[in-house]
Design a protein around this motif. Structure first.
Motif, PDB file in Angstrom:
ATOM      1  N   GLU A   1      40.958-112.211 -10.836  1.00 49.25           N
ATOM      2  CA  GLU A   1      41.680-111.484  -9.797  1.00 49.25           C
ATOM      3  C   GLU A   1      42.884-110.730 -10.375  1.00 49.25           C
ATOM      4  N   SER A   2      43.479-111.248 -11.429  1.00 50.11           N
ATOM      5  CA  SER A   2      44.624-110.572 -12.051  1.00 50.11           C
ATOM      6  C   SER A   2      44.186-109.635 -13.178  1.00 50.11           C
ATOM      7  N   GLN A   3      42.861-109.408 -13.275  1.00 51.03           N
ATOM      8  CA  GLN A   3      42.277-108.462 -14.228  1.00 51.03           C
ATOM      9  C   GLN A   3      42.458-108.886 -15.689  1.00 51.03           C
ATOM     10  N   HIS A   4      42.581-110.179 -15.930  1.00 49.09           N
ATOM     11  CA  HIS A   4      42.542-110.720 -17.286  1.00 49.09           C
ATOM     12  C   HIS A   4      41.111-111.214 -17.530  1.00 49.09           C
ATOM     13  N   PHE A   5      40.225-110.249 -17.724  1.00 52.84           N
ATOM     14  CA  PHE A   5      38.791-110.557 -17.699  1.00 52.84           C
ATOM     15  C   PHE A   5      38.353-111.411 -18.890  1.00 52.84           C
ATOM     16  N   GLN A   6      38.936-111.212 -20.053  1.00 55.55           N
ATOM     17  CA  GLN A   6      38.568-112.051 -21.191  1.00 55.55           C
ATOM     18  C   GLN A   6      38.939-113.516 -20.940  1.00 55.55           C
TER      19      GLN A   6
END
Length: 401
Positions: free
Chosen positions: A233-238
């Motif tokens: 959700e916070s776009q820290h996909f890794q």
């Protein structure tokens, strides 16, 4: 509860008997005393009549003595068999008052100190609930009757979560933690309840709870999933890929949440690529011990007999030991040919790691029922060292028998 109240009523009757029987006996003694007093009065009246007749000259002295003796014999005959006079120290009102107060006091003490609610709950829990609402009501009453029971609080919290009541669940989890200690599972579920109660807002408290749970148990599933959701959700996909891969590694092969979790990992990995990055393997997935690479293919003869959605289990098992899988990966026929890696992190049980065994056998099984222990077709390798580093080839080509 009827049999309990019948027994209690019988005991009260016995207690009242000890109080009322002496009172009834006292009444009978009183009647005997009254009859004796009447006989004495009649005797005295008879003696007075004899004295009056003697004074009038009707009776002689001898006749007077004879009459008096006759009256005395009649008095003795009337009072013969009467019990001795009893003197009551308590009096009549006190036993009657005690007879009324004993059952009232006993009932009040039982309602205050007794466990009628727990007895009733035990009876109810012996019968299966007919609805989720009934189960919730029972658990709420159990928590009220036993506020120091961490188990009751835990099950009530889980029930609240299933009813989409995360705020109430968070309160119950907090109380359970206070009683049972800061166990990783409780901390993770408490953090999850707070997360949904705050409309999926990530707070410092949630962060602290999840971090504490994973510090104590790096495989705590609720915290891994929750931190993966927050990372996505916070776009820290890794980070999301890393947390969800760690979670995937500890889930059982037949866990129903694996397909959704694998889909989430794929979406997060796609986001990493779209942002110009390269997906990195989670460092905790690639264990420093055994690291088996295997390429799985399907024979040409079976391609027409399988369906794209059929499950394929790729696993390693001990050559000399239990036949249960030691490390498992799950794919589908549509993914074939596929290359997978089996490591100590994929171990089904921590004490049975690949690196603990000198030799293993690689197996790939097609199972339409989604069961790793049985299926329709299978492929097996020859025994090989568990520390081999060369990529292995495995072909599914035989009926599973």
């Amino acid at each position: 509860m009827i049999d309990f109240w019948l027994a209690a009523g019988l005991l009260l009757l016995v207690a009242l008997g000890f109080l009322l029987i002496p009172l009834l006996r006292g009444r009978r003694a009183q009647r005997e005393e009254d009859r004796t007093a009447l006989n004495v009065a009649l005797y005295q009246e008879r003696v007075a009549e004899l004295h009056a007749q003697q004074a009038e000259g009707v009776l002689s002295a001898a006749q007077m003595d004879t009459g008096r003796a006759e009256a005395a014999r009649e008095l003795l005959a009337d009072t013969e068999g009467a019990s001795a006079e009893r003197v009551s120290r308590l009096g009549t009102p006190l036993p009657l008052l005690a007879a009324v107060l004993v059952p009232l006091v006993a009932l009040g003490l039982y309602l205050h100190f007794g466990a009628s609610d727990k007895v009733e709950l035990t009876r109810e829990f012996a019968q299966p609930p007919t609805s989720l609402a009934q189960m919730t009501d029972r658990l709420e009453r159990a928590v009220k009757a036993q506020p120091d029971s961490a188990e009751s609080l835990y099950f009530l919290a889980r029930t609240y979560m299933s009813q989409d009541r995360p705020a109430d669940a968070a309160n119950m989890f907090e109380r359970a933690v206070a009683l049972a200690g800061r166990q990783p599972e409780l901390l993770g579920q408490w953090a999850q309840a707070l997360y949904f109660a705050d409309n999926k807002a990530w707070t410092p408290q949630i962060q602290a709870l999840a971090d504490e749970a994973l510090k104590t148990d790096p495989k705590e599933v609720t915290s891994l999933g929750l931190k993966g959701i927050n990372a996505f959700e916070s776009q820290h996909f890794q980070d999301a890929v890393d947390y969800w891969k760690r979670l995937l590694a500890v889930l059982p092969p037949n866990d129903p949440s694996r397909p959704a979790l694998e889909g989430g990992i794929a979406r997060a990995a796609e986001k990493v690529v779209q942002s110009g990055g390269q997906v990195q393997d989670a460092t905790l997935i690639a264990a420093p011990g055994a690291h088996l690479k295997v390429r799985v293919t399907l024979s040409d003869d079976l391609k027409a007999k399988v369906q794209p959605g059929d499950t394929v289990f790729v696993f390693a098992r001990a050559v000399s030991g239990p036949p249960a899988p030691l490390a498992v990966k799950r794919v589908t026929v549509a993914d074939l040919p596929v290359e997978v890696e089996l490591t100590d992190a994929d171990a089904m049980m921590p004490q049975l790691k690949l690196s603990n065994l000198p030799e293993v056998q690689l197996v790939a099984r097609v199972s339409r029922a989604g069961q790793p222990t049985s299926g329709e077709w299978i492929g097996r390798s020859q025994p090989l060292p568990s520390n081999v580093t060369a990529r292995q080839a495995l072909t599914i080509d035989s009926p599973d028998q």
